[in-house]
Design a protein around this motif. Structure first.
Motif, short mmCIF file in Angstrom:
data_model
loop_
_atom_site.label_atom_id
_atom_site.label_comp_id
_atom_site.label_asym_id
_atom_site.label_seq_id
_atom_site.Cartn_x
_atom_site.Cartn_y
_atom_site.Cartn_z
N LEU A 1 0.83 -1.19 0.01
CA LEU A 1 0.02 -0.11 -0.08
C LEU A 1 0.89 1.34 0.12
CD1 LEU A 1 -3.09 1.01 2.09
CD2 LEU A 1 -0.87 2.21 2.54
N ARG A 2 0.44 2.22 -0.64
CA ARG A 2 1.12 3.52 -0.86
C ARG A 2 0.04 4.61 -0.60
NH1 ARG A 2 6.24 3.59 -3.10
NH2 ARG A 2 5.97 5.90 -3.77
N GLY A 3 0.30 5.37 0.14
CA GLY A 3 -0.90 6.50 0.31
C GLY A 3 -0.47 7.45 1.36
N VAL A 4 -1.41 8.43 1.85
CA VAL A 4 -1.19 9.51 2.63
C VAL A 4 -2.09 9.34 3.76
CG1 VAL A 4 -1.18 12.08 2.89
CG2 VAL A 4 -0.29 11.18 0.91
N ILE A 5 -1.84 9.67 5.05
CA ILE A 5 -2.67 9.51 6.29
C ILE A 5 -3.38 10.89 6.17
CG2 ILE A 5 -2.48 9.51 8.68
CD1 ILE A 5 0.07 7.77 8.62
N GLN B 1 1.45 3.84 16.63
CA GLN B 1 2.12 4.84 17.45
C GLN B 1 3.29 5.72 16.45
OE1 GLN B 1 0.95 5.50 20.14
NE2 GLN B 1 -0.12 3.58 20.10
N LYS B 2 3.64 5.25 15.49
CA LYS B 2 4.52 6.14 14.53
C LYS B 2 3.95 6.98 13.62
CE LYS B 2 6.43 2.06 12.49
NZ LYS B 2 7.40 1.38 11.80
N LEU B 3 2.52 6.82 13.70
CA LEU B 3 1.78 7.69 12.52
C LEU B 3 1.42 8.91 12.91
CD1 LEU B 3 -0.61 4.57 11.46
CD2 LEU B 3 1.91 5.20 10.59
N GLN B 4 1.44 9.84 11.91
CA GLN B 4 1.00 11.18 11.87
C GLN B 4 0.12 11.63 10.98
OE1 GLN B 4 4.34 13.84 12.92
NE2 GLN B 4 4.89 12.44 14.69
N VAL B 5 -0.83 12.49 11.03
CA VAL B 5 -1.57 12.95 9.63
C VAL B 5 -0.68 13.81 9.00
CG1 VAL B 5 -3.62 14.37 9.40
CG2 VAL B 5 -3.92 12.90 11.25
N GLY B 6 -0.82 13.52 7.48
CA GLY B 6 0.05 13.94 6.55
C GLY B 6 1.22 13.36 6.30
N GLN B 7 1.43 12.31 6.70
CA GLN B 7 2.61 11.62 6.37
C GLN B 7 2.33 10.54 5.04
OE1 GLN B 7 3.24 9.06 9.78
NE2 GLN B 7 5.32 9.99 10.34
#
Ligand SMILES: [Cu+2]
Length: 99
Positions: free
Chosen positions: A29-33, A70-76
């Motif tokens: 998967l490739r995408g943006v959070i 936990q590693k994830l942030q919006v916009g990544q």
């Protein structure tokens, strides 16, 4: 139970998937959070086409395990592995793509 038979038991358990017959497929998967739900450990991701599984869209994915969430942030922008079973799916092995 000896250590050796314990290992053998564990191996059989893993091979048989605890007796369930569920088949899983994995996709890249490739995408943006776009958003994160920390309570439900869900990430809403605007993703590109995923192999033969689905077209590009924005949707929620459960993230496993919690340490990955936990590693994830919006916009990544991320790359991850999607594990798809008969009745559920989740993403794991998340890597943040440098902008
Ligand atoms: Cu989708």
């Amino acid at each position: 139970m000896t250590r050796r038979s314990g290992l053998l038991f564990l191996t059989i358990l893993l091979l048989t998937g605890c007796g369930s017959k569920e088949q899983t497929k994995t996709y890249a998967l490739r995408g943006v959070i776009k958003s994160l739900d920390a309570g439900a450990k869900l990430a809403t991701i605007q993703h590109e086409k995923i192999g033969d599984w689905m077209e590009a869209m924005t949707m929620e994915f459960p993230v496993k395990p919690d340490s990955e969430f936990q590693k994830l942030q919006v916009g990544q922008r991320i790359q991850a592995k999607v594990v798809v079973g008969d009745s559920s799916y989740y993403i794991t092995e998340v890597q943040v793509v440098p902008q």
